[in-house]
Write a protein that holds these residues in place. Structure first.
Motif, PDB file in Angstrom:
ATOM      1  N   MET A   1       2.211 -11.619 -14.947  1.00  0.00           N
ATOM      2  CA  MET A   1       2.251 -11.347 -13.516  1.00  0.00           C
ATOM      3  C   MET A   1       0.837 -11.168 -13.018  1.00  0.00           C
ATOM      4  O   MET A   1       0.080 -10.362 -13.512  1.00  0.00           O
ATOM      5  CB  MET A   1       3.067 -10.081 -13.241  1.00  0.00           C
ATOM      6  N   SER A   2       0.453 -11.977 -12.031  1.00  0.00           N
ATOM      7  CA  SER A   2      -0.859 -11.822 -11.436  1.00  0.00           C
ATOM      8  C   SER A   2      -0.797 -12.242  -9.994  1.00  0.00           C
ATOM      9  O   SER A   2       0.059 -13.013  -9.582  1.00  0.00           O
ATOM     10  CB  SER A   2      -1.910 -12.634 -12.198  1.00  0.00           C
ATOM     11  N   THR A   3      -1.693 -11.758  -9.219  1.00  0.00           N
ATOM     12  CA  THR A   3      -1.787 -12.151  -7.824  1.00  0.00           C
ATOM     13  C   THR A   3      -3.224 -12.501  -7.527  1.00  0.00           C
ATOM     14  O   THR A   3      -4.155 -11.862  -8.016  1.00  0.00           O
ATOM     15  CB  THR A   3      -1.321 -11.009  -6.894  1.00  0.00           C
ATOM     16  N   ALA A   4      -3.405 -13.501  -6.675  1.00  0.00           N
ATOM     17  CA  ALA A   4      -4.752 -13.976  -6.414  1.00  0.00           C
ATOM     18  C   ALA A   4      -5.477 -13.086  -5.420  1.00  0.00           C
ATOM     19  O   ALA A   4      -6.681 -12.915  -5.491  1.00  0.00           O
ATOM     20  CB  ALA A   4      -4.705 -15.418  -5.903  1.00  0.00           C
ATOM     21  N   ILE A   5      -4.763 -12.499  -4.478  1.00  0.00           N
ATOM     22  CA  ILE A   5      -5.379 -11.644  -3.472  1.00  0.00           C
ATOM     23  C   ILE A   5      -4.590 -10.357  -3.436  1.00  0.00           C
ATOM     24  O   ILE A   5      -3.368 -10.365  -3.361  1.00  0.00           O
ATOM     25  CB  ILE A   5      -5.353 -12.315  -2.072  1.00  0.00           C
ATOM     26  N   GLU A   6      -5.278  -9.227  -3.465  1.00  0.00           N
ATOM     27  CA  GLU A   6      -4.543  -7.983  -3.579  1.00  0.00           C
ATOM     28  C   GLU A   6      -5.386  -6.850  -3.015  1.00  0.00           C
ATOM     29  O   GLU A   6      -6.578  -6.756  -3.282  1.00  0.00           O
ATOM     30  CB  GLU A   6      -4.230  -7.722  -5.054  1.00  0.00           C
ATOM     31  N   SER A   7      -4.789  -5.991  -2.219  1.00  0.00           N
ATOM     32  CA  SER A   7      -5.482  -4.821  -1.692  1.00  0.00           C
ATOM     33  C   SER A   7      -5.040  -3.618  -2.496  1.00  0.00           C
ATOM     34  O   SER A   7      -3.943  -3.108  -2.293  1.00  0.00           O
ATOM     35  CB  SER A   7      -5.132  -4.628  -0.211  1.00  0.00           C
ATOM     36  N   PRO A   8      -5.836  -3.128  -3.458  1.00  0.00           N
ATOM     37  CA  PRO A   8      -5.375  -2.122  -4.394  1.00  0.00           C
ATOM     38  C   PRO A   8      -4.931  -0.830  -3.740  1.00  0.00           C
ATOM     39  O   PRO A   8      -3.948  -0.242  -4.128  1.00  0.00           O
ATOM     40  CB  PRO A   8      -6.587  -1.895  -5.312  1.00  0.00           C
ATOM     41  N   LEU A   9      -5.688  -0.386  -2.718  1.00  0.00           N
ATOM     42  CA  LEU A   9      -5.296   0.870  -2.088  1.00  0.00           C
ATOM     43  C   LEU A   9      -3.958   0.720  -1.382  1.00  0.00           C
ATOM     44  O   LEU A   9      -3.101   1.590  -1.443  1.00  0.00           O
ATOM     45  CB  LEU A   9      -6.391   1.323  -1.114  1.00  0.00           C
ATOM     46  N   ARG A  10      -3.745  -0.403  -0.700  1.00  0.00           N
ATOM     47  CA  ARG A  10      -2.475  -0.599   0.005  1.00  0.00           C
ATOM     48  C   ARG A  10      -1.335  -0.741  -0.985  1.00  0.00           C
ATOM     49  O   ARG A  10      -0.275  -0.167  -0.795  1.00  0.00           O
ATOM     50  CB  ARG A  10      -2.569  -1.834   0.907  1.00  0.00           C
ATOM     51  N   LEU A  11      -1.537  -1.504  -2.052  1.00  0.00           N
ATOM     52  CA  LEU A  11      -0.490  -1.645  -3.059  1.00  0.00           C
ATOM     53  C   LEU A  11      -0.186  -0.291  -3.686  1.00  0.00           C
ATOM     54  O   LEU A  11       0.976   0.083  -3.870  1.00  0.00           O
ATOM     55  CB  LEU A  11      -0.918  -2.644  -4.140  1.00  0.00           C
ATOM     56  N   GLY A  12      -1.243   0.454  -4.018  1.00  0.00           N
ATOM     57  CA  GLY A  12      -1.030   1.770  -4.600  1.00  0.00           C
ATOM     58  C   GLY A  12      -0.246   2.686  -3.683  1.00  0.00           C
ATOM     59  O   GLY A  12       0.654   3.415  -4.125  1.00  0.00           O
ATOM     60  N   ASN A  13      -0.557   2.631  -2.367  1.00  0.00           N
ATOM     61  CA  ASN A  13       0.159   3.477  -1.407  1.00  0.00           C
ATOM     62  C   ASN A  13       1.634   3.113  -1.335  1.00  0.00           C
ATOM     63  O   ASN A  13       2.507   3.982  -1.247  1.00  0.00           O
ATOM     64  CB  ASN A  13      -0.481   3.361  -0.023  1.00  0.00           C
ATOM     65  N   VAL A  14       1.916   1.805  -1.350  1.00  0.00           N
ATOM     66  CA  VAL A  14       3.314   1.369  -1.298  1.00  0.00           C
ATOM     67  C   VAL A  14       4.069   1.853  -2.527  1.00  0.00           C
ATOM     68  O   VAL A  14       5.206   2.336  -2.437  1.00  0.00           O
ATOM     69  CB  VAL A  14       3.402  -0.173  -1.168  1.00  0.00           C
ATOM     70  N   LEU A  15       3.454   1.728  -3.695  1.00  0.00           N
ATOM     71  CA  LEU A  15       4.098   2.178  -4.931  1.00  0.00           C
ATOM     72  C   LEU A  15       4.348   3.687  -4.907  1.00  0.00           C
ATOM     73  O   LEU A  15       5.392   4.171  -5.362  1.00  0.00           O
ATOM     74  CB  LEU A  15       3.228   1.813  -6.140  1.00  0.00           C
ATOM     75  N   ILE A  16       3.383   4.434  -4.362  1.00  0.00           N
ATOM     76  CA  ILE A  16       3.559   5.892  -4.260  1.00  0.00           C
ATOM     77  C   ILE A  16       4.677   6.228  -3.285  1.00  0.00           C
ATOM     78  O   ILE A  16       5.534   7.091  -3.548  1.00  0.00           O
ATOM     79  CB  ILE A  16       2.228   6.553  -3.830  1.00  0.00           C
ATOM     80  N   GLU A  17       4.690   5.528  -2.121  1.00  0.00           N
ATOM     81  CA  GLU A  17       5.728   5.785  -1.123  1.00  0.00           C
ATOM     82  C   GLU A  17       7.122   5.509  -1.671  1.00  0.00           C
ATOM     83  O   GLU A  17       8.087   6.198  -1.329  1.00  0.00           O
ATOM     84  CB  GLU A  17       5.480   4.918   0.114  1.00  0.00           C
ATOM     85  N   ARG A  18       7.238   4.516  -2.533  1.00  0.00           N
ATOM     86  CA  ARG A  18       8.538   4.161  -3.090  1.00  0.00           C
ATOM     87  C   ARG A  18       8.901   5.005  -4.306  1.00  0.00           C
ATOM     88  O   ARG A  18       9.953   4.802  -4.912  1.00  0.00           O
ATOM     89  CB  ARG A  18       8.557   2.670  -3.474  1.00  0.00           C
ATOM     90  N   GLY A  19       8.029   5.910  -4.704  1.00  0.00           N
ATOM     91  CA  GLY A  19       8.323   6.791  -5.817  1.00  0.00           C
ATOM     92  C   GLY A  19       8.115   6.159  -7.183  1.00  0.00           C
ATOM     93  O   GLY A  19       8.558   6.696  -8.199  1.00  0.00           O
TER      94      GLY A  19
END
Length: 571
Positions: A1-19
């Motif tokens: 699994m890989s993504t070419a473009i990724e905003s780490p802080l935004r992804l991290g926030n989404v993962l935190i919000e979803r528990g």
């Protein structure tokens, strides 16, 4: 699994919000990402650290970019739409066309943030597209179930792979139709997947699936030795064998004759080749599977265990303008890996390197590789003769098996080509007598042969549990008698890393015979083993035994391993 473009802080926030993730885990992952130095994306780091699984990361990425997330386990797709993209492109980029609704093509992708890939999909399909996100694992699994797919995905190994699940099949199987039906049932598929998965995970080179008196036994060959992995009820053997035959496109109704085949599997996104051999026995068919995992093989000469003096001479001779370079040793001694590493080192855009192999084990860039086909008359000798019309600079012949192949290789060397090949001999000097016994004239051998490398593989002492010890007096006396002075002896006491064997991995032991003018004269006048060996040793050739004991002194391997490969082993 890989993504070419990724905003780490935004992804991290989404993962935190979803528990799915804690703040502490995110901070730790970001530290790992900064110190990794390999350019890995945050999602990959989180999965590697075990903080999230791939489904959670892709689901959160999909939410971040406003793309629907789908679970492809339900396998909803239109078979007519699949062929809108070439199968190779689908497998390489992990994209899957699903269906067309009102002129819009829906495509599942594993990289919802890869804008370049999405633009290319629009260009290739020439349609309006709707992107949905799915894990690479689920896309690979779905691709493997498409019609005519020859690649089996074993990523999704069952977590509940205990014996109670396997033994759901209770009745003995006699009818061929029943075997085919049962071979396709989930428990049998899971068992075969588990066997392959464990073999790759433990670094096994071969899998042995064999009928014992009351059970089906599975053994793995690791570092040259066989170890028992598991035993299951004997009545599962026909179904397991048939499943493997189905994967390798063999005849499941034939149980009286040996069969050979090949199958490719996907594991963690990597393609692994399996060579399958079945042989009928008195209790049922025995299956041996050779595992060819390119990830576990280093095609770098410096990492193969060469001593510095041997490596320098070997590297000088693989760059010669013409002649023959031979690598000798028994089956499983690493000859092919050494040749591949040599070709990998000298390959370039300026020279044409061609190989004739049976089979092609590893695919190399900038090298033209051809497969022998004995069934249609495409033998080594015929392929080699045809290859000489392909304007080659360097040729590798997988093995010299007969006089015709040997003569053709020598003629190629004498007409300006550099030829690499292998022979089955006990040491380097024996290669000359083997060619003579095949029927090749000594004067041709003396004119064409540049170098012979004999090699063996010995087990490395596990670095984690290695320690010094005092050997038995009888062993020390035997070593002294052979003329080798060893002050400190090492061994592995056994630990979890090495499965309590004391060994981890293998390393090469080498003997290099470089043909000089004096040796050429002897080969022409008296091509017997004794004079060739005497002149070689007088010229400073280190034997297999000497190179082996050099590695014993360095604490790399044990005395017993060297005695075994040099013919001095005594129980």
């Amino acid at each position: 699994m890989s993504t070419a473009i990724e905003s780490p802080l935004r992804l991290g926030n989404v993962l935190i919000e979803r528990g799915y993730l804690s703040i502490e885990q995110l901070d730790d992952a970001l530290v790992h990402q900064q110190s990794d130095g390999q350019g890995k994306l945050l999602g990959e780091i989180l999965v590697e650290l075990g903080y999230c699984d791939e489904d959670q990361v892709v689901e959160s990425l999909a939410a971040e970019y406003g793309v629907p997330y789908v679970n492809l386990d339900v396998r909803f797709f239109d078979a007519k739409v699949i062929d809108i993209l070439p199968r190779e492109y689908v497998e390489q980029n992990l994209v899957l066309p699903l269906y067309v609704v009102r002129g819009t093509l829906t495509i599942a992708v594993s990289e919802p943030a890869n804008l370049f890939l999405i633009d290319e999909l629009r260009r290739r399909t020439k349609q309006q597209i709707q992107i949905v996100a799915a894990t690479g694992k689920s896309i690979r699994r779905t691709i493997s179930n498409l019609p005519d797919s020859k690649v089996f995905v074993i990523d999704d190994i069952i977590e509940d792979s205990d014996q109670t699940d396997v033994t759901l099949i209770e009745d003995a199987i006699e009818d061929i139709g029943d075997i085919e039906e049962v071979a396709g049932q989930s428990p049998v598929i899971r068992l075969v997947n588990y066997i392959i998965y464990q073999a790759v995970k433990e670094g096994a080179s071969d899998i042995h699936i064999e009928p014992a008196e009351r059970c089906m036994r599975v053994r793995y060959r690791i570092d040259g030795k066989l170890y028992k992995s598991l035993e299951v009820p004997l009545h599962l053997l026909p179904a397991v064998t048939s499943r493997i035959k189905i994967m390798a496109s063999l005849d499941i109704s034939e149980r009286r004759l040996p069969q050979d085949g090949r199958v490719n599997v996907m594991l963690d996104g990597h393609r692994i080749d399996l060579r399958v051999s079945l042989f009928p026995g008195n209790r049922g068919e025995k299956t041996v599977i050779r595992v060819l995992d390119t990830r576990s093989v280093s095609l770098n000469l410096e990492s193969l265990g060469f001593a510095e003096d041997i490596l320098n001479d070997f590297q000088a001779n693989i760059r010669a303008p013409n002649g023959i370079v031979l690598v000798t040793g028994p089956t499983g001694s690493g000859k092919s890996t050494t040749l591949y590493s040599a070709l990998n080192q000298i390959s370039s855009m300026e020279i044409n390197i061609c190989t004739v192999e049976d089979p092609i084990e590893y695919h190399l860039p900038l090298i033209n590789q051809f497969q022998v086909q004995d069934r249609i008359g495409m033998t080594f000798s015929k392929a080699l003769r045809a290859l000489l019309r392909q304007d080659p600079d360097i040729i590798m012949v997988g093995e010299i098996r007969d006089e015709e192949t040997a003569r053709t290789a020598i003629q190629a060397a004498l007409t300006g080509h550099l030829v690499f090949s292998t022979l089955h001999t006990n040491d380097a000097c024996s290669a000359v007598t083997r060619l003579v016994n095949m029927g090749v004239e000594p004067y041709l051998i003396g004119a064409a042969l540049n170098m012979v490398l004999a090699q063996r593989l010995v087990r490395r002492i596990c670095p984690k549990c290695s320690e010094t010890y005092e050997p038995p007096r009888k062993l020390r006396k035997a070593v002294d008698k052979m003329g080798h002075n060893i002050e400190t002896y090492y061994k592995g006491v056994g630990c979890k890393r090495c499965r309590n064997t004391g060994f981890s991995g293998r390393i090469g032991v080498h003997e290099l015979l470089v043909i000089n003018d004096k040796l050429r004269d002897v080969i022409v006048s008296d091509p017997s083993i004794v004079p060739i060996r005497n002149i070689a040793r007088d010229g400073g050739m280190a034997t297999l035994q000497h190179d082996g004991f050099r590695k014993v002194r360095e604490g790399i391997t044990t005395v017993e391993e060297i005695m075994h490969i040099s013919g001095e082993f005594r129980e």
